[in-house]
Design an enzyme around this catalytic site. Sequence first.
Site, PDB file in Angstrom:
ATOM      1  N   THR A 175     -56.056 -23.006  11.501  1.00 25.27           N
ATOM      2  CA  THR A 175     -56.612 -24.536  12.496  1.00 25.27           C
ATOM      3  C   THR A 175     -57.565 -24.813  11.415  1.00 25.27           C
ATOM      4  OG1 THR A 175     -56.408 -22.857  14.091  1.00 25.27           O
ATOM      5  CG2 THR A 175     -57.573 -25.666  14.241  1.00 25.27           C
ATOM      6  N   ARG A 203     -42.988 -23.318  20.757  1.00 26.73           N
ATOM      7  CA  ARG A 203     -44.796 -23.119  20.887  1.00 26.73           C
ATOM      8  C   ARG A 203     -46.155 -23.858  20.499  1.00 26.73           C
ATOM      9  NH1 ARG A 203     -49.336 -21.400  17.585  1.00 26.73           N
ATOM     10  NH2 ARG A 203     -50.300 -19.946  18.631  1.00 26.73           N
ATOM     11  N   GLY A 205     -50.318 -23.408  20.879  1.00 26.24           N
ATOM     12  CA  GLY A 205     -51.479 -22.469  20.079  1.00 26.24           C
ATOM     13  C   GLY A 205     -52.788 -22.473  20.842  1.00 26.24           C
ATOM     14  N   ASP A 206     -54.006 -22.486  20.772  1.00 29.08           N
ATOM     15  CA  ASP A 206     -54.792 -23.056  21.781  1.00 29.08           C
ATOM     16  C   ASP A 206     -55.749 -24.313  21.447  1.00 29.08           C
ATOM     17  OD1 ASP A 206     -55.108 -21.683  19.651  1.00 29.08           O
ATOM     18  OD2 ASP A 206     -57.774 -21.640  20.205  1.00 29.08           O
ATOM     19  N   THR A 226     -60.010 -20.797  16.237  1.00 29.40           N
ATOM     20  CA  THR A 226     -59.227 -20.602  15.822  1.00 29.40           C
ATOM     21  C   THR A 226     -59.308 -19.415  15.659  1.00 29.40           C
ATOM     22  OG1 THR A 226     -59.093 -20.534  12.758  1.00 29.40           O
ATOM     23  CG2 THR A 226     -61.278 -20.261  13.876  1.00 29.40           C
ATOM     24  N   GLY A 227     -57.598 -18.926  15.088  1.00 29.48           N
ATOM     25  CA  GLY A 227     -57.505 -17.584  15.747  1.00 29.48           C
ATOM     26  C   GLY A 227     -56.049 -17.376  16.042  1.00 29.48           C
ATOM     27  N   GLY A 229     -53.592 -18.181  18.929  1.00 30.72           N
ATOM     28  CA  GLY A 229     -53.987 -18.602  19.883  1.00 30.72           C
ATOM     29  C   GLY A 229     -53.603 -18.253  21.454  1.00 30.72           C
TER      30      GLY A 229
END
Length: 308
Positions: A175, A203, A205-206, A226-227, A229
């Site tokens: 991200t 899908r 993510g966060d 970032t990571g 999610g």
Amino acid sequence: MKFSIAIHGGAGTLVKGMMTPELELRYKADLEKALDAGYSALENGKSSVDAVETAVNILEDSPLFNAGKGSVFTADETHEMDASIMEGKDLNAGAVSLISGIKNPISLARDIMEKSEHVFLAGNGAMTFAKMNGYTTELDSYFYDELRHKQWLEIKDTDDFQLDHSKSKDSKFGTVGAVACDKNGNIAAATSTGGMTNKKFGRIGDSPMVGAGNYANNATCAISCTGSGEFFIRGVVAYDVACLIEHKNYSLEKAANEVINNRILKIGGDGGLIAVNAKGDIAMPFNTEGMYRGCRDSDGRKEVLIYG
């Protein structure tokens, strides 16, 4: 009034041995370009929202990061991008998910915040809104990147998917995001991503989720994550940092560190975040080998870093 900005280009297993000096210079150059453009906006009296959009646009336009031009391939060999933006003064937010062909998803997220009655638009509806607001779509070739395609070819037709930063490789990690505090003490956060290589089933993510991957409130902080999610969604990470500041009176640094180096680790999540508060303080914790990051403030601090 102190003003400041921080940016990230993803966190994860950034293996030093696989990063060539030339590539490291390219990453740092693009990070610095985004950082300086965002800072310049603040210096010229523009809002924190202007600054974070400006910085993220530059990272989206770089093929080095998994957002915009550098987005990874889905299982269907397409690109699905997500983004969100939020301002801390009135808690206005805009988010977009599952879009393709849009050069700068963060700008579309801002238009959703400012020109629609909604916070979060996705898929075909979001694309319709984009067209109504004068967006044109780029050809697939704009988003095609040989290294990204190679990553996808390695795992296509399998049930594997790959968080962009979770393999030991020299390629692009995750991200992008920015947080800023302007001369009026207003803060904002912006996050944009191309998702996961070989992802299926639409899908998400966060990154586009308010409170999970992105959040801003003048009373507490602005956060871009970032990571991994799935874990950041379950931990409601961005809002969790804000809650520790609001309810436990933690400092920005203490709250950010507690969430990244304790709470998210407990459930198995890896990654990092950038944070700023209305006093212009900055925190950039991560629990991985590295995080592409940079920060700059009106007191003269300036750094662009990759490793711990």
